[in-house]
Motif scaffolding. Structure first.
Motif, PDB file in Angstrom:
ATOM      1  N   ILE A 185      86.011  -4.433  46.229  1.00  0.00           N
ATOM      2  CA  ILE A 185      86.805  -5.044  47.304  1.00  0.00           C
ATOM      3  C   ILE A 185      87.979  -5.836  46.719  1.00  0.00           C
ATOM      4  N   GLN A 186      87.781  -6.354  45.485  1.00  0.00           N
ATOM      5  CA  GLN A 186      88.877  -7.059  44.817  1.00  0.00           C
ATOM      6  C   GLN A 186      90.009  -6.089  44.447  1.00  0.00           C
ATOM      7  N   ASP A 187      89.636  -4.844  44.103  1.00  0.00           N
ATOM      8  CA  ASP A 187      90.655  -3.841  43.746  1.00  0.00           C
ATOM      9  C   ASP A 187      91.566  -3.515  44.925  1.00  0.00           C
ATOM     10  N   PRO A 192      97.876  -2.993  51.883  1.00  0.00           N
ATOM     11  CA  PRO A 192      97.719  -3.013  53.344  1.00  0.00           C
ATOM     12  C   PRO A 192      96.484  -2.208  53.771  1.00  0.00           C
ATOM     13  N   LEU A 193      95.730  -2.770  54.702  1.00  0.00           N
ATOM     14  CA  LEU A 193      94.481  -2.138  55.137  1.00  0.00           C
ATOM     15  C   LEU A 193      94.643  -1.528  56.526  1.00  0.00           C
ATOM     16  N   ILE A 194      94.303  -0.266  56.626  1.00  0.00           N
ATOM     17  CA  ILE A 194      94.257   0.410  57.927  1.00  0.00           C
ATOM     18  C   ILE A 194      92.803   0.357  58.384  1.00  0.00           C
ATOM     19  N   ASP A 207      84.727  -6.625  58.325  1.00  0.00           N
ATOM     20  CA  ASP A 207      85.072  -8.053  58.361  1.00  0.00           C
ATOM     21  C   ASP A 207      84.063  -8.868  57.552  1.00  0.00           C
ATOM     22  N   ASP A 208      82.796  -8.510  57.695  1.00  0.00           N
ATOM     23  CA  ASP A 208      81.743  -9.233  56.975  1.00  0.00           C
ATOM     24  C   ASP A 208      81.875  -9.055  55.463  1.00  0.00           C
ATOM     25  N   LEU A 209      82.289  -7.862  55.027  1.00  0.00           N
ATOM     26  CA  LEU A 209      82.501  -7.614  53.587  1.00  0.00           C
ATOM     27  C   LEU A 209      83.564  -8.564  53.028  1.00  0.00           C
ATOM     28  N   PHE A 210      84.648  -8.735  53.763  1.00  0.00           N
ATOM     29  CA  PHE A 210      85.723  -9.601  53.295  1.00  0.00           C
ATOM     30  C   PHE A 210      85.327 -11.076  53.357  1.00  0.00           C
ATOM     31  N   ILE A 215      87.810 -13.184  50.950  1.00  0.00           N
ATOM     32  CA  ILE A 215      89.143 -12.582  50.881  1.00  0.00           C
ATOM     33  C   ILE A 215      89.666 -12.361  52.295  1.00  0.00           C
ATOM     34  N   MET A 216      90.940 -12.655  52.506  1.00  0.00           N
ATOM     35  CA  MET A 216      91.580 -12.398  53.796  1.00  0.00           C
ATOM     36  C   MET A 216      92.286 -11.038  53.718  1.00  0.00           C
TER      37      MET A 216
END
Length: 295
Positions: A185-187, A192-194, A207-210, A215-216
């Protein structure tokens, strides 16, 4: 006016004789006469007139007969349809599910069920949607069963885990991450996230993963279905976390393993508790439960 009166009217119109019509209907002639008189009073028009020993329809009776015949025909068709739907060995299943399981899981499970000769006369109507919409329509009896994400505080709905999906990351073919086999997830956080819309069960998981990673995410666009997401990724507009889906092979994207302890999503079969399920639906539900146990 009630249904019996419509049958009385139709029978009298066909036989044109009170005594014969009463005998066929297995009621007394006074009962038939009283029923027809009550109909005429309610409609405000005479439906029959005497012709010798017989009675024939008046102008108003002929008009009314057209609608009565149509109404009784539709009622009979409805009765036959209900009997067909609940009949042993036949029937119908209204099934709805998230788009992500529509490519492989749902076709496989329906095909497996219909492979049993005892189920060959059972038919299906299938629909797609996000979890919020699926649950809304399930509770309003539009569907019999749904495949969706788990939703808390739905005390009137039973959720049974039936299928586990892996999560993957897709990136454009020329993306800097495309050369990797797996990403964290850091990579992916600099890009930009779709993403799925907030109504999707997958959105809550992402959302829970972030949140867990503190991380936002930089969310560029939100979609309900994975095909639209893959299309925008292929257009080099961002990356996406999705359920592993064969349909993404149709897009110019690279699929990467998602290296996270939470890289799975459980799919649930859901139905409303204490609601009658027709035999065909009950049979399909039990097939899914048994299939899940065997796997």
């Amino acid at each position: 006016m009630n249904l019996n009166q419509l049958y009385y009217f139709k029978t009298l119109a066909e036989l044109e004789h009170y005594t014969k019509a009463a005998e066929k209907l297995n009621i007394s002639q006074p009962t038939l006469s009283h029923s027809i008189a009550a109909m005429e009073k309610e409609l405000g028009a005479f439906l029959f007139e005497k012709q010798g020993r017989n009675v024939v329809l008046t102008k108003y009776g002929r008009i009314y007969m057209f609608y009565v015949e149509n109404a009784l025909t539709q009622l009979e068709l409805g009765k036959n349809q209900i009997e067909r739907l609940v009949a042993e060995g036949g029937g119908h299943v209204g099934l709805a599910y998230m788009t992500s399981v529509g490519t492989n899981f749902v076709p496989e499970i329906i095909a497996g069920f219909l492979d049993d000769p005892q189920n060959k006369n059972i038919s299906f109507s299938c629909y797609e949607g996000n979890t919020k919409t699926l649950l809304y329509n399930l509770k309003r009896e539009k569907y019999d069963l749904i495949f969706c994400s788990m939703v808390e505080n739905e005390s009137d709905v039973e959720f049974i885990p039936v299928y586990e999906q892996g999560l993957v990351v897709i990136v454009p073919e020329n993306h800097p991450l495309a050369e990797k086999e797996k990403v964290t997830i850091q990579d992916i956080c600099p890009y930009p996230l779709i993403c799925y819309t907030k109504e999707s069960g997958m959105r809550r998981i992402i959302d829970d993963l972030f949140v867990k990673a503190q991380i936002m995410p930089n969310i560029l666009c939100q979609f309900e279905d994975v095909n639209s997401m893959a299309g925008l990724v292929a257009a080099n507009q961002g990356i996406a976390i999705i359920t592993d889906n064969p349909s993404i092979q149709n897009y110019k994207v690279t699929k990467l393993e998602f290296d996270t302890p939470y890289s799975k999503r459980m799919v649930y079969m859901a139905y409303v508790l204490n609601r009658y399920l027709p035999p065909a639906v009950e049979k399909f539900k039990e097939y899914i439960i048994q299939r899940t146990k065997e796997k």
